[in-house]
Design a protein around this motif. Structure first.
Motif, PDB file in Angstrom:
ATOM      1  N   VAL A 141      10.642   3.641   8.861  1.00 56.79           N
ATOM      2  CA  VAL A 141      10.048   4.574   8.038  1.00 56.79           C
ATOM      3  C   VAL A 141       8.584   4.055   8.149  1.00 56.79           C
ATOM      4  N   ILE A 142       7.480   4.613   8.561  1.00 53.02           N
ATOM      5  CA  ILE A 142       6.196   4.297   8.286  1.00 53.02           C
ATOM      6  C   ILE A 142       5.502   5.273   7.348  1.00 53.02           C
ATOM      7  N   PHE A 143       4.866   4.685   6.518  1.00 53.44           N
ATOM      8  CA  PHE A 143       4.031   4.901   5.421  1.00 53.44           C
ATOM      9  C   PHE A 143       2.613   4.933   5.474  1.00 53.44           C
ATOM     10  N   ARG A 144       1.673   5.698   5.019  1.00 56.55           N
ATOM     11  CA  ARG A 144       0.349   5.519   4.797  1.00 56.55           C
ATOM     12  C   ARG A 144      -0.151   5.834   3.622  1.00 56.55           C
ATOM     13  N   ASN A 145      -1.218   5.267   3.000  1.00 54.61           N
ATOM     14  CA  ASN A 145      -1.741   5.763   1.552  1.00 54.61           C
ATOM     15  C   ASN A 145      -2.025   7.392   1.625  1.00 54.61           C
ATOM     16  N   PRO A 146      -1.665   8.000   0.763  1.00 57.97           N
ATOM     17  CA  PRO A 146      -1.709   9.609   0.594  1.00 57.97           C
ATOM     18  C   PRO A 146      -3.091  10.045   0.862  1.00 57.97           C
ATOM     19  N   TYR A 207       1.540   1.329   7.151  1.00 64.28           N
ATOM     20  CA  TYR A 207       0.491   1.587   8.231  1.00 64.28           C
ATOM     21  C   TYR A 207      -0.840   0.644   8.011  1.00 64.28           C
ATOM     22  N   GLU A 208      -0.931   0.409   6.664  1.00 59.58           N
ATOM     23  CA  GLU A 208      -2.266  -0.517   6.341  1.00 59.58           C
ATOM     24  C   GLU A 208      -1.881  -1.978   6.633  1.00 59.58           C
ATOM     25  N   ASP A 209      -0.542  -2.460   6.614  1.00 60.81           N
ATOM     26  CA  ASP A 209      -0.132  -3.514   6.770  1.00 60.81           C
ATOM     27  C   ASP A 209      -0.333  -3.745   8.364  1.00 60.81           C
ATOM     28  N   LEU A 210       0.071  -2.875   9.124  1.00 59.97           N
ATOM     29  CA  LEU A 210      -0.153  -2.945  10.713  1.00 59.97           C
ATOM     30  C   LEU A 210      -1.406  -3.019  11.085  1.00 59.97           C
ATOM     31  N   LYS A 211      -2.454  -2.470  10.415  1.00 60.74           N
ATOM     32  CA  LYS A 211      -3.798  -2.500  10.520  1.00 60.74           C
ATOM     33  C   LYS A 211      -4.602  -3.953  10.293  1.00 60.74           C
ATOM     34  N   TYR A 301      -1.176   0.956  -3.701  1.00 59.98           N
ATOM     35  CA  TYR A 301      -2.224   2.249  -4.257  1.00 59.98           C
ATOM     36  C   TYR A 301      -3.433   1.763  -4.737  1.00 59.98           C
ATOM     37  N   GLU A 302      -3.429   0.716  -5.722  1.00 66.22           N
ATOM     38  CA  GLU A 302      -4.570   0.147  -6.246  1.00 66.22           C
ATOM     39  C   GLU A 302      -5.449  -0.468  -5.244  1.00 66.22           C
ATOM     40  N   SER A 303      -4.960  -1.060  -4.371  1.00 59.86           N
ATOM     41  CA  SER A 303      -5.684  -1.781  -3.309  1.00 59.86           C
ATOM     42  C   SER A 303      -6.466  -0.659  -2.273  1.00 59.86           C
ATOM     43  N   TYR A 304      -5.786   0.373  -2.093  1.00 61.30           N
ATOM     44  CA  TYR A 304      -6.065   1.182  -1.163  1.00 61.30           C
ATOM     45  C   TYR A 304      -6.798   2.496  -1.551  1.00 61.30           C
ATOM     46  N   CYS A 305      -6.168   2.872  -2.748  1.00 58.60           N
ATOM     47  CA  CYS A 305      -6.686   4.180  -3.047  1.00 58.60           C
ATOM     48  C   CYS A 305      -7.329   4.327  -4.397  1.00 58.60           C
ATOM     49  N   LEU A 306      -7.849   3.323  -5.109  1.00 56.89           N
ATOM     50  CA  LEU A 306      -8.728   3.467  -6.386  1.00 56.89           C
ATOM     51  C   LEU A 306      -9.873   3.062  -6.026  1.00 56.89           C
ATOM     52  N   ALA A 307     -10.712   4.015  -6.100  1.00 58.84           N
ATOM     53  CA  ALA A 307     -12.268   4.146  -5.979  1.00 58.84           C
ATOM     54  C   ALA A 307     -13.225   2.910  -6.536  1.00 58.84           C
TER      55      ALA A 307
END
Length: 307
Positions: A141-146, A207-211, A301-307
């Motif tokens: 299952v691959i997930f990416r930040n929303p 997804y972000e881990d693969l990147k 989420y805090e790493s990838y989605c908070l401005a």
């Protein structure tokens, strides 16, 4: 990857149907979830119940625009590294797409599909054919930040010629947050799959881990699938599977739609479109649906989605 001619032929047909389809006519609803009429039919969903899974099938599950084509390429390359045979499938690999005859008992083209079969899906876990559950098929299952998922989905709709487009990013965001887009709500999908994050035959990949470290990610996937590959083989698969390599070959592998499937692949592209109000709305929805869950923690989420 899969048999390119079949893949491209199916995508071209879907694009042809899209020319005649307006946004208001795009969806069919099955079990409460909207799906694109250009790729899905009621008949295929009904026939899917007859699908016979095999113990050596590999299922790749994701919400749209979370990296499904990337992970399909990686797994295909791993199978090639193990078997020395280029992976080919005689069907479009998405379970819920294509014509109903591939599952119907009188035809069952899927039965002639050689092992190991790589299948992909955007379905919720509880919408999968029962035989996948019964046979404990291995599921990646691959997930990416929303936020990046939403932006990528918007660009796909509005950049690809012939696909019904949205009047603006604001309009798309409203529909995305309500789950009124193809394959429904990101958050409903996430909540449903989160219930199975600890299942022995299920592995979640970010997804972000693969990147961040593709080699480590590919090694984890290889081990989960039970492959014994050397470090050199893993490195070779990684070199073939960078976003840049896939984008460079996208026309050949996916036809005219290829460059749109592999647009940017950046982490943090959401910052170019999200307003402060939209940020708050997405943050609230994440908190309400996924905060404190195993998947919520994994998404960072805090790493990838908070401005």
């Amino acid at each position: 990857m899969a048999d390119q001619s079949k893949f491209i032929e199916y995508i071209d047909d879907a694009l042809e149907k899209s020319k005649e389809t307006t946004l208001s006519q795009l969806f069919l609803t099955f079990h409460g979830i909207p799906y694109p009429v250009t790729m899905c039919t009621q008949e295929t969903f009904q026939a899917l119940d007859d699908f016979e899974a095999r113990g050596d099938d590999v299922l790749l599950a994701s919400y749209p625009k979370c990296g499904s084509n990337w992970i399909l390429h990686i797994v295909s390359e791993l199978i090639f590294a193990v078997s020395k045979k280029k992976y080919a499938c005689p069907e479009f690999p998405v379970l819920e797409c294509g014509d109903a005859e591939k599952y119907q008992k009188s035809v069952r083209r899927m039965k002639r599909f050689p092992s190991p079969r790589i299948l992909t899906t955007h379905l919720h876990y509880d919408k999968l054919p029962q035989s996948i559950i019964t046979n404990k098929v291995k599921i990646l299952v691959i997930f990416r930040n929303p936020k990046d998922t939403a932006v990528s989905f918007f660009h796909f709709h509005n950049d690809v010629p012939d696909i019904p487009s949205y009047a603006s990013w604001d309009e798309f965001f409203k529909q995305f947050i309500k789950g009124q887009v193809s394959w429904g709500s990101y958050f409903d999908f996430a909540i449903n799959w989160n219930k199975h994050i600890d299942d022995e035959n299920v592995k979640f990949i970010l997804y972000e881990d693969l990147k961040e470290n593709l080699v480590v990610g590919i090694k984890e996937i290889s081990e989960f699938l039970g492959f014994s590959l050397t470090d050199e083989q893993i490195e070779a698969v990684s070199a073939q599977s960078t976003f840049q390599a896939m984008r460079a070959n996208s026309q050949e592998t996916h036809g005219a739609i290829g460059p749109f499937l592999f647009r940017k692949g950046e982490v943090g592209d959401w910052k170019s479109l999200f307003t402060e109000t939209q940020n708050q709305e997405m943050d609230e929805r994440f908190k309400e649906c996924l905060a404190g869950t195993a998947l919520g923690d994994k998404l960072k989420y805090e790493s990838y989605c908070l401005a």
